[in-house]
Design a protein around this motif. Sequence first.
Motif, PDB file in Angstrom:
ATOM      1  N   HIS A  22       0.830  -1.207   0.000  1.00 56.54           N
ATOM      2  CA  HIS A  22       0.000   0.000   0.000  1.00 56.54           C
ATOM      3  C   HIS A  22       0.868   1.264   0.000  1.00 56.54           C
ATOM      4  O   HIS A  22       0.597   2.207  -0.751  1.00 56.54           O
ATOM      5  CB  HIS A  22      -0.936   0.000   1.213  1.00 56.54           C
ATOM      6  N   ARG A  25       2.509   1.747  -3.434  1.00 55.96           N
ATOM      7  CA  ARG A  25       1.531   2.180  -4.428  1.00 55.96           C
ATOM      8  C   ARG A  25       1.152   3.643  -4.201  1.00 55.96           C
ATOM      9  O   ARG A  25       1.083   4.422  -5.140  1.00 55.96           O
ATOM     10  CB  ARG A  25       0.284   1.304  -4.386  1.00 55.96           C
ATOM     11  N   ARG A  26       0.899   4.006  -2.960  1.00 54.68           N
ATOM     12  CA  ARG A  26       0.514   5.391  -2.663  1.00 54.68           C
ATOM     13  C   ARG A  26       1.637   6.361  -3.025  1.00 54.68           C
ATOM     14  O   ARG A  26       1.384   7.440  -3.550  1.00 54.68           O
ATOM     15  CB  ARG A  26       0.162   5.511  -1.184  1.00 54.68           C
TER      16      ARG A  26
END
Length: 99
Positions: A22, A25-26
């Motif tokens: 996460h 990706r962020r």
Amino acid sequence: MDKLSMSMLIFVACGVVLLIVHVIRRGRVFARSADYLRLLESGASVEEANRLAASLFKSTSDPDYDRKAVLRAKMISDMHFGGKQMPIIRLARSKGFYD
């Protein structure tokens, strides 16, 4: 190690892996959105800016350019948004950015 301890260890390990995925990706969305805004400001169309921003972090992209895009995004975030990423992502999305 009993079954409960092993299950807890596996559960925690999966959580850590998901968190790492996460965060990566962020970070990429953040850098792409900042690059998108920069491209718009330099006169690119929405379509062109999205296409060019989407080319970051691909296997065919230039790693040096990718790294510089991250540094530019962080600099913009630090200077104008108190180091926060989401305001840049929201602003880019409001101007047509998609990830």
